[in-house]
Design a protein around this motif. Structure first.
Motif, PDB file in Angstrom:
ATOM      1  N   GLY A  38      -0.611  -3.809 -14.869  1.00 20.76           N
ATOM      2  CA  GLY A  38       0.303  -3.952 -14.290  1.00 20.76           C
ATOM      3  C   GLY A  38       0.640  -5.450 -14.388  1.00 20.76           C
ATOM      4  N   ARG A  39       1.801  -5.791 -14.013  1.00 20.60           N
ATOM      5  CA  ARG A  39       2.017  -7.373 -15.044  1.00 20.60           C
ATOM      6  C   ARG A  39       2.677  -7.739 -13.508  1.00 20.60           C
ATOM      7  NH1 ARG A  39       7.469  -7.042 -13.284  1.00 20.60           N
ATOM      8  NH2 ARG A  39       8.674  -5.948 -15.101  1.00 20.60           N
ATOM      9  N   PHE A  40       2.266  -9.196 -13.277  1.00 17.50           N
ATOM     10  CA  PHE A  40       3.210  -9.892 -12.658  1.00 17.50           C
ATOM     11  C   PHE A  40       4.114 -11.055 -13.626  1.00 17.50           C
ATOM     12  CE2 PHE A  40      -0.879 -11.811 -10.628  1.00 17.50           C
ATOM     13  CZ  PHE A  40      -0.875 -10.851  -9.765  1.00 17.50           C
ATOM     14  N   ALA A  41       5.458 -10.779 -13.339  1.00 17.38           N
ATOM     15  CA  ALA A  41       6.764 -11.142 -14.282  1.00 17.38           C
ATOM     16  C   ALA A  41       7.341 -12.554 -13.551  1.00 17.38           C
ATOM     17  CB  ALA A  41       7.425  -9.621 -14.671  1.00 17.38           C
ATOM     18  N   PRO A  42       7.042 -13.693 -13.536  1.00 13.70           N
ATOM     19  CA  PRO A  42       7.367 -14.772 -11.908  1.00 13.70           C
ATOM     20  C   PRO A  42       8.739 -14.944 -12.798  1.00 13.70           C
ATOM     21  CG  PRO A  42       5.196 -14.946 -12.394  1.00 13.70           C
ATOM     22  CD  PRO A  42       5.643 -13.580 -13.148  1.00 13.70           C
ATOM     23  N   THR A  43       9.608 -15.595 -12.279  1.00 15.25           N
ATOM     24  CA  THR A  43      10.908 -16.356 -12.880  1.00 15.25           C
ATOM     25  C   THR A  43      10.035 -17.820 -12.795  1.00 15.25           C
ATOM     26  OG1 THR A  43      12.703 -14.372 -12.761  1.00 15.25           O
ATOM     27  CG2 THR A  43      13.288 -16.693 -13.235  1.00 15.25           C
ATOM     28  N   PRO A  44      10.278 -18.586 -13.996  1.00 14.27           N
ATOM     29  CA  PRO A  44       9.573 -20.227 -13.252  1.00 14.27           C
ATOM     30  C   PRO A  44      11.070 -21.303 -12.953  1.00 14.27           C
ATOM     31  CG  PRO A  44       9.484 -19.754 -15.838  1.00 14.27           C
ATOM     32  CD  PRO A  44       9.450 -18.444 -15.216  1.00 14.27           C
ATOM     33  N   MET A  99       5.947 -15.142 -17.943  1.00 11.74           N
ATOM     34  CA  MET A  99       6.987 -15.793 -17.435  1.00 11.74           C
ATOM     35  C   MET A  99       8.510 -15.661 -18.247  1.00 11.74           C
ATOM     36  SD  MET A  99       5.398 -18.065 -15.578  1.00 11.74           S
ATOM     37  CE  MET A  99       3.727 -18.573 -15.612  1.00 11.74           C
ATOM     38  N   GLU A 100       8.990 -14.545 -17.139  1.00  7.05           N
ATOM     39  CA  GLU A 100      10.429 -15.007 -17.440  1.00  7.05           C
ATOM     40  C   GLU A 100      11.450 -15.023 -17.501  1.00  7.05           C
ATOM     41  OE1 GLU A 100      11.060 -11.014 -15.224  1.00  7.05           O
ATOM     42  OE2 GLU A 100      10.320 -10.144 -17.323  1.00  7.05           O
ATOM     43  N   ASP A 101      11.086 -16.794 -18.665  1.00  4.65           N
ATOM     44  CA  ASP A 101      11.958 -17.768 -18.813  1.00  4.65           C
ATOM     45  C   ASP A 101      13.584 -17.729 -19.913  1.00  4.65           C
ATOM     46  OD1 ASP A 101      10.968 -17.321 -21.058  1.00  4.65           O
ATOM     47  OD2 ASP A 101       9.667 -20.015 -21.138  1.00  4.65           O
ATOM     48  N   VAL A 144      19.620  -9.925 -22.685  1.00  2.43           N
ATOM     49  CA  VAL A 144      19.650  -9.951 -20.424  1.00  2.43           C
ATOM     50  C   VAL A 144      18.154  -9.515 -21.018  1.00  2.43           C
ATOM     51  CG1 VAL A 144      22.169  -9.882 -20.986  1.00  2.43           C
ATOM     52  CG2 VAL A 144      21.275  -7.672 -20.680  1.00  2.43           C
ATOM     53  N   TYR A 145      17.959  -9.765 -19.304  1.00  2.00           N
ATOM     54  CA  TYR A 145      16.784  -9.241 -18.547  1.00  2.00           C
ATOM     55  C   TYR A 145      16.590  -7.416 -18.443  1.00  2.00           C
ATOM     56  CZ  TYR A 145      14.446  -7.255 -14.724  1.00  2.00           C
ATOM     57  OH  TYR A 145      13.963  -6.572 -13.793  1.00  2.00           O
ATOM     58  N   GLN A 146      17.574  -7.205 -18.099  1.00  2.00           N
ATOM     59  CA  GLN A 146      17.376  -5.471 -18.522  1.00  2.00           C
ATOM     60  C   GLN A 146      16.365  -5.186 -20.205  1.00  2.00           C
ATOM     61  OE1 GLN A 146      17.001  -3.881 -16.199  1.00  2.00           O
ATOM     62  NE2 GLN A 146      19.096  -4.374 -15.123  1.00  2.00           N
ATOM     63  N   ALA A 184      14.388  -7.408 -22.261  1.00  2.00           N
ATOM     64  CA  ALA A 184      13.807  -8.514 -22.395  1.00  2.00           C
ATOM     65  C   ALA A 184      12.671  -7.531 -21.918  1.00  2.00           C
ATOM     66  CB  ALA A 184      14.333  -9.370 -21.655  1.00  2.00           C
ATOM     67  N   VAL A 185      12.961  -7.297 -20.403  1.00  2.00           N
ATOM     68  CA  VAL A 185      11.225  -6.566 -19.851  1.00  2.00           C
ATOM     69  C   VAL A 185      10.978  -5.914 -20.022  1.00  2.00           C
ATOM     70  CG1 VAL A 185      12.833  -5.055 -18.091  1.00  2.00           C
ATOM     71  CG2 VAL A 185      10.947  -6.370 -16.846  1.00  2.00           C
ATOM     72  N   THR A 186      12.101  -4.971 -20.294  1.00  2.00           N
ATOM     73  CA  THR A 186      12.706  -2.999 -21.098  1.00  2.00           C
ATOM     74  C   THR A 186      11.135  -3.265 -22.982  1.00  2.00           C
ATOM     75  OG1 THR A 186      13.813  -2.465 -20.515  1.00  2.00           O
ATOM     76  CG2 THR A 186      13.216  -0.853 -21.730  1.00  2.00           C
ATOM     77  N   VAL A 193       5.177  -3.310 -10.506  1.00  2.00           N
ATOM     78  CA  VAL A 193       5.065  -3.767  -8.958  1.00  2.00           C
ATOM     79  C   VAL A 193       5.890  -4.804  -9.230  1.00  2.00           C
ATOM     80  CG1 VAL A 193       4.066  -3.459  -6.822  1.00  2.00           C
ATOM     81  CG2 VAL A 193       3.455  -2.622  -8.691  1.00  2.00           C
ATOM     82  N   ARG A 194       7.268  -4.488  -7.928  1.00  2.58           N
ATOM     83  CA  ARG A 194       8.481  -5.977  -7.739  1.00  2.58           C
ATOM     84  C   ARG A 194       9.443  -5.598  -6.510  1.00  2.58           C
ATOM     85  NH1 ARG A 194      11.689  -4.218 -13.589  1.00  2.58           N
ATOM     86  NH2 ARG A 194      12.346  -2.483 -12.775  1.00  2.58           N
ATOM     87  N   GLY A 195      10.058  -6.501  -6.373  1.00  2.00           N
ATOM     88  CA  GLY A 195      10.974  -6.050  -5.341  1.00  2.00           C
ATOM     89  C   GLY A 195      11.784  -4.956  -4.849  1.00  2.00           C
ATOM     90  N   ASP A 202      14.923  -5.650  -4.555  1.00  3.49           N
ATOM     91  CA  ASP A 202      15.730  -5.907  -5.114  1.00  3.49           C
ATOM     92  C   ASP A 202      15.967  -5.244  -6.636  1.00  3.49           C
ATOM     93  OD1 ASP A 202      14.042  -7.744  -5.134  1.00  3.49           O
ATOM     94  OD2 ASP A 202      15.321  -8.924  -5.706  1.00  3.49           O
ATOM     95  N   LEU A 203      14.766  -4.985  -7.112  1.00  3.97           N
ATOM     96  CA  LEU A 203      15.055  -4.690  -8.871  1.00  3.97           C
ATOM     97  C   LEU A 203      14.823  -2.522  -8.914  1.00  3.97           C
ATOM     98  CD1 LEU A 203      12.887  -7.295 -10.651  1.00  3.97           C
ATOM     99  CD2 LEU A 203      15.487  -6.896 -10.629  1.00  3.97           C
ATOM    100  N   LEU A 204      14.990  -2.179  -7.955  1.00  2.08           N
ATOM    101  CA  LEU A 204      15.046  -0.718  -7.788  1.00  2.08           C
ATOM    102  C   LEU A 204      15.823  -0.310  -8.628  1.00  2.08           C
ATOM    103  CD1 LEU A 204      13.499   2.073  -7.301  1.00  2.08           C
ATOM    104  CD2 LEU A 204      14.820   1.716  -4.476  1.00  2.08           C
TER     105      LEU A 204
HETATM  106  N1  GLU Z   1      11.290 -12.137 -13.036  1.00  2.00           N
HETATM  107  C1  GLU Z   1      11.621 -11.049 -12.074  1.00  2.00           C
HETATM  108  C2  GLU Z   1      11.723 -12.489 -10.734  1.00  2.00           C
HETATM  109  O1  GLU Z   1      11.456 -13.651 -10.853  1.00  2.00           O
HETATM  110  C3  GLU Z   1      10.684  -9.617 -11.478  1.00  2.00           C
HETATM  111  C4  GLU Z   1      11.253  -9.195 -12.820  1.00  2.00           C
HETATM  112  C5  GLU Z   1      10.544  -7.636 -12.460  1.00  2.00           C
HETATM  113  O2  GLU Z   1       9.134  -7.992 -12.128  1.00  2.00           O
HETATM  114  O3  GLU Z   1      10.798  -6.604 -13.401  1.00  2.00           O
HETATM  115  O4  GLU Z   1      12.163 -11.733  -9.537  1.00  2.00           O
END
Ligand code: GLU
Length: 302
Positions: free
Chosen positions: A8-14, A44-46, A184-186, A188-190, A202-204, A206-208
């Motif tokens: 799994g991952r945490f992918a926070p935006t700092p 870190m999604e910077d 862009v995010y799409q 990079a994240v992939t 696992v994420r919010g 809003d990203l579904l």
């Molecule tokens: N970096 C995104 C955020 O902080 C999350 C992206 C993801 O989980 O795919 O909301």
């Protein structure tokens, strides 16, 4: 079939202090991994260099530690990975799926197109069929779009159930690189999830609606699709989504007013994981966790 031990991952935006909604997604991501003896990756999604700062990343790591949400490894931040993203961008170019887009923001907004569920416009394909001569006549650095197929992508979400989107009609050709060269995010994240071997995202919620785009990219890049779980949003009593503007919801404030177990207990109670809002550590919640317990609807904490 998912591997028995998930990654799994945490992918926070700092870009500031963690907000309670981020903590909630991080808690569920962590419990899902730890309850199956999996591996947790921090990234870190910077990508957005204007909004993000190394100092915030440091505070984020400290906040995760305070919460007891441990991780096994941290992958390099997105800001250091453009060479890798470039390789995947080139792969899309070789497949002849990219085209330059010259549309201005104003043009995009004036288009009478349907909306996506996240409020953005469905791109009507304006620049898709420009001839080489027409492209050359544009006196402007383009951004780059990826052609999407007329095909449904189905997310079988552990919390939200089935979510289906036809990429052409519900999304349209989407941006993968901006005119300033930034990816862009799409994309990079992939790439990042794929290369880190992430099997559980696992994420919010809003990203579904990003998941079908990421599934399409996974297919093109040859990565297996992870399992998805989109946690509900935390909302105010009037239904408004809580945001970074709600100061009492960010960890800077919360760490001064409650202990980590108090905070986690409250979140776990509202999420449906425990029956009473008692103080409990992250580790103590592992045995309580099950996907079936997680509520699907938005959560009001007050
Ligand atoms: N970096 C995104 C955020 O902080 C999350 C992206 C993801 O989980 O795919 O909301």
């Amino acid at each position: 079939m998912q591997d028995k031990k998930p990654v799994g991952r945490f992918a926070p935006t700092p870009s500031g202090r963690m907000h309670l909604g981020n903590v909630f997604a991080a808690l569920v991501a962590w419990l899902a991994v730890r309850s199956q003896d999996g591996t947790m990756v921090l990234r870190m999604e910077d990508l957005d260099r204007q909004r993000t700062k190394a100092e915030y990343a440091e505070v984020l790591r400290n906040d995760l530690q305070w919460l007891g949400l441990t991780y096994d490894l941290e992958t390099p931040p997105q800001s250091t990975r453009s060479t890798i993203y470039e390789q995947y961008f080139d792969l899309l170019r070789e497949k002849e799926l990219l085209y330059p887009c010259y549309c201005t923001r104003a043009q995009l907004h004036s288009v009478n197109a349907p909306h996506q569920s996240d409020g953005t416009y469905v791109y009507p394909g304006t620049c898709r069929h420009l001839t080489a001569a027409q492209q050359q006549a544009m006196d402007k650095v383009p951004s780059w779009r990826l052609q999407v197929p007329d095909r449904d992508y189905t997310v079988t979400d552990r919390i939200q159930g089935i979510y289906r989107e036809n990429l052409l009609y519900d999304c349209g050709d989407f941006l993968v690189r901006r005119a300033d060269g930034a990816f862009v995010y799409q994309l990079a994240v992939t790439v990042d999830d794929g290369l880190s071997g992430v099997t559980q995202v696992v994420r919010g919620v809003d990203l579904l609606s990003s998941s079908p785009r990421q599934m399409y990219l996974q297919e093109l890049f040859g990565f297996p699709s992870p399992e998805y779980a989109h946690v509900p949003l935390l909302v105010a009593p009037d239904g408004r989504r809580l945001s970074k503007r709600d100061q009492d919801m960010d960890l800077g404030y919360l760490r001064q007013h409650c202990t980590a177990p108090e905070l986690l207990g409250k979140l776990a109670f509202h999420a449906g994981i425990i029956d009473h809002p008692e103080a409990v550590s992250a580790a103590e919640l592992i045995s309580e966790f099950s996907w079936k317990k997680i509520r699907k609807d938005n959560i009001c904490l007050k």
